[in-house]
Design a protein around this motif. Structure first.
Motif, PDB file in Angstrom:
ATOM      1  N   ALA A 122      71.010  86.658 -30.063  1.00 21.77           N
ATOM      2  CA  ALA A 122      70.573  85.972 -29.003  1.00 21.77           C
ATOM      3  C   ALA A 122      71.033  84.564 -29.146  1.00 21.77           C
ATOM      4  O   ALA A 122      70.513  83.733 -28.245  1.00 21.77           O
ATOM      5  CB  ALA A 122      68.988  86.223 -28.873  1.00 21.77           C
ATOM      6  N   ARG A 159      57.290  74.448 -18.273  1.00 19.54           N
ATOM      7  CA  ARG A 159      56.500  75.007 -17.279  1.00 19.54           C
ATOM      8  C   ARG A 159      56.956  74.321 -15.877  1.00 19.54           C
ATOM      9  O   ARG A 159      56.278  74.237 -15.182  1.00 19.54           O
ATOM     10  CB  ARG A 159      54.946  74.979 -17.483  1.00 19.54           C
ATOM     11  N   GLU A 219      71.145  81.533 -25.589  1.00 20.15           N
ATOM     12  CA  GLU A 219      70.430  82.067 -24.478  1.00 20.15           C
ATOM     13  C   GLU A 219      69.568  81.095 -24.121  1.00 20.15           C
ATOM     14  O   GLU A 219      68.217  81.210 -24.120  1.00 20.15           O
ATOM     15  CB  GLU A 219      69.635  83.364 -24.914  1.00 20.15           C
ATOM     16  N   ALA A 263      66.217  80.289 -20.962  1.00 18.75           N
ATOM     17  CA  ALA A 263      64.951  80.547 -21.009  1.00 18.75           C
ATOM     18  C   ALA A 263      64.523  79.019 -21.179  1.00 18.75           C
ATOM     19  O   ALA A 263      63.045  78.895 -21.415  1.00 18.75           O
ATOM     20  CB  ALA A 263      64.500  81.371 -22.169  1.00 18.75           C
ATOM     21  N   LEU A 307      63.877  85.515 -26.847  1.00 19.34           N
ATOM     22  CA  LEU A 307      64.156  86.804 -26.583  1.00 19.34           C
ATOM     23  C   LEU A 307      63.890  87.668 -27.625  1.00 19.34           C
ATOM     24  O   LEU A 307      63.427  88.602 -27.558  1.00 19.34           O
ATOM     25  CB  LEU A 307      65.565  87.098 -25.942  1.00 19.34           C
ATOM     26  N   ARG A 308      64.138  86.912 -28.968  1.00 14.17           N
ATOM     27  CA  ARG A 308      63.284  87.523 -30.170  1.00 14.17           C
ATOM     28  C   ARG A 308      62.865  86.542 -31.026  1.00 14.17           C
ATOM     29  O   ARG A 308      63.803  85.536 -31.434  1.00 14.17           O
ATOM     30  CB  ARG A 308      64.532  88.219 -30.974  1.00 14.17           C
ATOM     31  N   GLU A 343      54.287  80.140 -28.519  1.00 13.77           N
ATOM     32  CA  GLU A 343      55.371  80.028 -27.439  1.00 13.77           C
ATOM     33  C   GLU A 343      56.741  80.592 -27.626  1.00 13.77           C
ATOM     34  O   GLU A 343      57.354  80.995 -26.593  1.00 13.77           O
ATOM     35  CB  GLU A 343      55.664  78.372 -27.330  1.00 13.77           C
ATOM     36  N   ARG A 389      69.557  94.725 -25.561  1.00  9.98           N
ATOM     37  CA  ARG A 389      68.347  94.751 -25.791  1.00  9.98           C
ATOM     38  C   ARG A 389      67.620  94.103 -24.720  1.00  9.98           C
ATOM     39  O   ARG A 389      66.614  94.665 -24.424  1.00  9.98           O
ATOM     40  CB  ARG A 389      68.410  93.774 -27.093  1.00  9.98           C
ATOM     41  N   LEU A 390      68.177  92.861 -24.008  1.00  7.53           N
ATOM     42  CA  LEU A 390      67.670  92.432 -23.018  1.00  7.53           C
ATOM     43  C   LEU A 390      68.637  92.183 -22.109  1.00  7.53           C
ATOM     44  O   LEU A 390      69.533  91.300 -22.402  1.00  7.53           O
ATOM     45  CB  LEU A 390      66.714  91.307 -23.341  1.00  7.53           C
ATOM     46  N   LEU A 441      61.847  77.396 -19.059  1.00  2.00           N
ATOM     47  CA  LEU A 441      60.481  78.023 -18.847  1.00  2.00           C
ATOM     48  C   LEU A 441      59.288  77.315 -19.989  1.00  2.00           C
ATOM     49  O   LEU A 441      58.100  77.152 -19.356  1.00  2.00           O
ATOM     50  CB  LEU A 441      60.535  79.601 -19.344  1.00  2.00           C
ATOM     51  N   LEU A 442      60.105  76.605 -20.843  1.00  2.00           N
ATOM     52  CA  LEU A 442      58.951  75.967 -21.861  1.00  2.00           C
ATOM     53  C   LEU A 442      58.302  74.620 -21.143  1.00  2.00           C
ATOM     54  O   LEU A 442      57.235  74.429 -21.566  1.00  2.00           O
ATOM     55  CB  LEU A 442      59.788  75.647 -22.906  1.00  2.00           C
ATOM     56  N   ILE A 474      71.501  90.518 -23.988  1.00  2.00           N
ATOM     57  CA  ILE A 474      71.500  90.351 -25.396  1.00  2.00           C
ATOM     58  C   ILE A 474      72.075  91.735 -26.004  1.00  2.00           C
ATOM     59  O   ILE A 474      71.269  92.672 -25.701  1.00  2.00           O
ATOM     60  CB  ILE A 474      70.265  90.020 -26.080  1.00  2.00           C
ATOM     61  N   ARG A 522      56.791  84.043 -26.375  1.00  2.00           N
ATOM     62  CA  ARG A 522      56.698  84.091 -24.940  1.00  2.00           C
ATOM     63  C   ARG A 522      58.122  83.777 -24.326  1.00  2.00           C
ATOM     64  O   ARG A 522      58.520  84.721 -23.292  1.00  2.00           O
ATOM     65  CB  ARG A 522      55.868  83.118 -24.340  1.00  2.00           C
ATOM     66  N   TYR A 523      58.983  82.856 -24.764  1.00  2.13           N
ATOM     67  CA  TYR A 523      60.128  82.347 -24.182  1.00  2.13           C
ATOM     68  C   TYR A 523      61.412  82.977 -25.050  1.00  2.13           C
ATOM     69  O   TYR A 523      62.289  82.834 -24.338  1.00  2.13           O
ATOM     70  CB  TYR A 523      59.878  80.906 -24.070  1.00  2.13           C
TER      71      TYR A 523
END
Lengths: 387, 387
Positions: B242, B254, B245, B248, A343-344, A337, B166-167, B251-252, B158, A340-341
């Protein structure tokens, strides 16, 4: 750089003592000449410092080594830091156990002792159990209480800088307890109290899986998880000592509690009933469908809480500890997980110290305190600094 | 404490220069005698340093003050830090705008300039817009590019320590862009690149609502919120840059995306479509039921993300910035929820710098860099330290 000149002579002597002790600790059993080289101090200064430290029992002379050359018929004198001159304790006060670790002034562990305690025990009974366990360990190790230099304590709850538990729902009677002050009555040396997850993070950095890793989150997994963080190698307590208290996070979603999540009966588990938790994990391993669902729900929640921590702090490493049983199952979903979520994604690993983590971290607190007194000379890029 | 003796004379000169410059900055227009007192250096040393600094244009002599006594017919000479000898830029590169702030070497703002940019602009076009805006501001202010000493940049994404993104999903072509290197071509001075929420936190600490508050989380609210943290007064970038951030996090679970949450049509909003977001907030204020639901869902999510940050980091203060519109509605629910669920709720307030926060923080990065060069002498409890 030039040396210090002038100023307060007693301060200068204290600094020189710290410099010599630090050099003694770095080498094995150096000679005076070796100490003069490694400290940059003059020979008379080093001689004077060694004399003073020997009088105060912090340095002892040791016999010559095999290859030592003789000067005028005598081998050069060798010295070492007398770590046995004092002792330190690290104490875990947990829901089910009290654990005490004893070390010398170098942090070398000399013994440890654990005692069970009822999760429903009152604060007074729990502190009695602590005192009893300490007394047994000191007696067993043949160490006099008067030789204790510092005591570190790891406890659940939010601990104020002065040792009071501001909030501690995991132990009866813990909220508002002046824990440092209560324990202080049993010791003549300083008593330092810290949150259990925080000291566990310190312990893994000292002698666990986080050695050499300065940005670490330690997750003390349980039905209500807590966490401790090191940022740049230093404990991050937060402005009010509450950093990492992610257990409250699930409340925000107004979702079911973890006690319900991990239940297979519809009735919530007791938050401190670890045997019941172990049974659920064991059943899940045996393929029981209901238990597998429960474990999956529980791991999903833990993953969410840890991910929130990771996104906020961005550590290099996440260490999972706490419950002995079932936690190995959390690593793969967590890694998947986070990859997936985040960024690093950080590395994720299990605690290396297991049930010893909290007492070991508490011992490290005591050691930090003593080192601050003895060796309070830090290296900077340009030379030595003193606080 | 004694002074340094011996050692590298050019290093000693550099340290003495920094000490004198620092003292000059602290006072208004001190005399030599006042500088001798405030630095503890000898009069000939201060005279030599002032002479060198005057030659390099960093110090100028100013006229006598009204009450100055005369010595042998001449008033004592007075000096000041010549902050106009060089200039700094702070640059925000955003989705919809580019904003540049210009200051002198003391951080005194001399002017600022903003230009709109299309959210769909390519990286090349966006960088062209940056260069154009910088050129316009320098021309308007009558400042030569050669007088720039440092440039700070705040950008979404980031950002690696060496200035590569990086992102960066918020801007087209941003991920993988060597932003520092690309901008470096336009300047002969150092270019420092940092995440936008991070520099906004720095800005609020410098001249916004977080002045004097060292443990701060700045939340850059938006459909995908980001955050920057100061811990103990220092920017916490995280191990991989990071930290904070939190966008995200949703997203966890869902769960639905924020773009859906704030939609009143069933179709997701475009993440960068701020006018659409403002319309929803405005409709909600007018009592539109669908819009009110959408705003409530959105604020609930933001509260959850911020609470996760607060539980992880335990700051003294949370500053909410980013969108100009609608954010005032977030304060009360945030305060209420944090009080309910955090063990010690932080203060929550809106950004004082608004649309200037990111460029201002970027300017502070540039100023930090220059101060490190000019005044690299820190105070410690026992005296001066130098890096």
């Amino acid at each position: 750089m030039g040396r210090l000149t002038g100023g307060d002579p007693s301060l200068l002597r204290r600094i020189n003592s710290a410099v010599v002790l630090d050099a003694l600790r770095g080498a094995q059993t150096p000679t005076l000449t070796e100490l003069v080289h490694s400290t940059g101090l003059s020979r008379p200064t080093v001689e004077g410092v060694i004399e003073g430290l020997t009088e105060s029992d912090l340095v002892v002379e040791v016999g010559p080594e095999a290859g030592d050359t003789r000067k005028q018929g005598r081998p050069a004198r060798r010295f070492r830091f007398h770590a046995e001159a004092g002792h330190l304790l690290g104490i875990e006060i947990g829901a089910h156990q009290v654990r005490v670790v004893l070390s010398d002034l170098s942090g070398q562990v000399l013994g440890s002792h654990g005692r069970d305690v009822d999760e429903a025990a009152s604060a007074d009974d729990r502190l009695d159990r602590v005192r009893g366990t300490v007394a047994e360990l000191l007696r067993k190790a043949g160490v006099a209480r008067s030789t204790l230099w510092a005591v570190g304590v790891g406890s659940p709850g939010i601990v104020e800088a002065h040792g009071e538990v501001r909030l501690g729902t995991a132990l009866p009677g813990w909220t508002g307890l002046p824990l440092g002050e209560r324990l202080q009555r049993s010791f003549r040396c300083p008593v330092l109290v810290e949150n259990d997850a925080n000291v566990a993070a310190v312990a893994e950095h000292w002698k666990g899986v986080a050695v050499g890793t300065d940005d670490v989150v330690f997750v003390l997994a349980g039905l209500s998880p807590g966490a401790g963080s090191l940022i740049g190698g230093r404990l991050h307590r937060g402005f009010g000592g509450a950093a990492g208290e992610i257990g409250a996070l699930h409340l925000l979603g107004r979702e079911v509690t973890p006690e319900h999540l991990l239940s297979t009966t519809g009735e919530p588990l007791h938050p401190l009933d670890e045997p019941a938790v172990e049974r659920v994990f064991a059943l899940a391993k045996q393929g029981d469908a209901q238990a597998k669902d429960a474990v999956e729900r529980f791991l999903g929640r833990l993953v969410h809480d840890v991910a929130a921590l990771v996104l906020a702090i961005d550590p290099e490493l996440v260490v999972i500890g706490g419950w002995a049983a079932g936690l190995d199952g959390v690593l793969e979903p967590l890694r998947a997980e986070l990859t997936r979520y985040c960024l690093r994604a950080p590395k994720v690993t299990l605690s290396a110290l297991g049930q010893e983590a909290i007492a070991t971290g508490a011992l490290r607190l005591a050691l930090d305190h003593v080192e601050q007194q003895l060796f309070a000379v830090e290296q900077t890029s340009m030379g030595r600094r003193w606080p």
